[in-house]
Design a protein around this motif. Structure first.
Motif, short mmCIF file in Angstrom:
data_model
loop_
_atom_site.label_atom_id
_atom_site.label_comp_id
_atom_site.label_asym_id
_atom_site.label_seq_id
_atom_site.Cartn_x
_atom_site.Cartn_y
_atom_site.Cartn_z
N ARG A 196 -0.77 -16.14 -19.87
CA ARG A 196 -1.96 -15.97 -19.05
C ARG A 196 -2.52 -17.31 -18.56
N GLY A 244 -9.60 -9.33 -21.88
CA GLY A 244 -10.58 -10.33 -21.49
C GLY A 244 -10.27 -10.99 -20.17
N ILE A 245 -10.88 -12.16 -19.94
CA ILE A 245 -10.77 -12.89 -18.69
C ILE A 245 -9.94 -14.14 -18.92
N ASP A 246 -8.86 -14.27 -18.16
CA ASP A 246 -7.98 -15.41 -18.33
C ASP A 246 -8.74 -16.72 -18.10
N PRO A 256 -2.76 -8.39 -23.52
CA PRO A 256 -3.91 -9.27 -23.26
C PRO A 256 -5.19 -8.49 -22.97
N SER A 263 -10.80 -14.60 -23.53
CA SER A 263 -9.38 -14.30 -23.39
C SER A 263 -8.78 -14.17 -24.78
N ASN A 276 -11.53 -3.85 -22.34
CA ASN A 276 -11.87 -4.54 -21.10
C ASN A 276 -13.07 -3.89 -20.42
N LEU A 303 -0.65 -14.99 -24.76
CA LEU A 303 -1.74 -15.89 -24.40
C LEU A 303 -1.24 -17.02 -23.50
N SER A 352 -10.99 -18.09 -19.95
CA SER A 352 -12.36 -18.11 -20.44
C SER A 352 -12.37 -17.90 -21.94
#
Length: 260
Positions: free
Chosen positions: A155, A213-215, A211, A220, A253, A152, A217
């Motif tokens: 990212r 999702g969207i970094d 990871p 994530s 994703n 995390l 946001s």
């Protein structure tokens, strides 16, 4: 001219596709673009974009630049995407994929997210009729002490990641050498896009973290597998579980609508 790869469908919606092309193009631009620039990038005639640009501006998806020359994206799409509770969105996107992963490898898997300097287990899925290591939904760990936390942090922009470490009481207690090892792990995760290493918290356990999702946001998060790794097959299991985790992350994703 911007090149796009489009999946062909049985149904065509030219106006909608034109609008989406405009939004996708503008989302990648560092500054406002004129009607002519947009048309050239999309391989279209400027006149055929006039009404679409006017509609998108009226609905608040795009706006004129500060000089009044050219169009830029607004936060309208971001706002719409965040009207659903992000935790619910993540759970829905990951639920079936994680159940499939747990059954495939015979190990539990879990989904974690960042809360300040802590890591929280949002969801866990267990395989049927198997003995395995369970982390437990709702468990909280220091972000600097787990593979998931390091992924995390990898990212995040480097200055934000560093500040998060500085604010972590567990990290502050470490020696200079131990702190450097954590920073090296974060760099490795940033380079490779995942992290697979021996657990700092449980002896004889390996953690694999990928990871999703969207970094930057609310979507994530990290998909992780923690398993007992003592024995001659430890290296083979690591490669098998890592490959399965990466494929599962891709599926999640896709469910989130994230294209990498």
């Amino acid at each position: 001219m911007m090149k796009t790869t489009k999946k062909k469908t049985s149904y065509q919606a030219p106006a909608l596709e034109k609008g989406l092309d405009i939004l996708e193009y503008l989302s990648a631009q560092p500054k406002p673009r004129t009607q002519l620039e947009i048309a050239q990038a999309l391989g279209r005639n400027p006149s055929e974009l006039y009404r679409m640009l006017a509609c998108l501006e009226e609905r608040g998806y795009i706006a004129k630049g500060e000089s009044g020359n050219g169009y830029r994206m607004t936060l309208r799409l971001f706002d719409l995407g965040h009207r659903q509770h992000t935790a619910t969105t993540l759970r829905k996107a990951a639920h079936i994929a994680m159940e499939g992963l747990a059954e495939e490898i015979g190990q539990a898997c879990h989904l974690t997210f960042q809360h300040g300097t802590s890591l929280i287990v949002m969801m866990e899925r267990m395989p049927a009729r198997k003995v395995c290591l369970s982390i437990g939904e709702g468990s909280v760990f220091p972000i600097s002490q787990t593979a998931s936390g390091k992924v995390l942090l990898s990212r995040l922009p480097e200055e934000i990641a560093f500040q998060t470490l500085e604010d972590d009481p567990e990290y502050a207690r470490l020696s200079k050498a131990a702190g450097k090892r954590i920073c090296d792990d974060i760099s490795e995760a940033r380079k490779n896009g995942f992290l697979a290493q021996e657990s700092q918290l449980t002896e004889g356990t390996t953690d694999i973290a990928v990871p999703i999702g969207i970094d930057g946001s609310g979507t994530s998060a990290v998909l992780a597998i923690s398993y007992l790794s003592i024995g001659p097959q430890a290296d083979r299991l690591r490669q098998t579980y890592l490959k399965a985790a990466l494929l599962c992350a891709e599926e999640i994703n896709r469910n989130l609508g994230v294209i990498r």
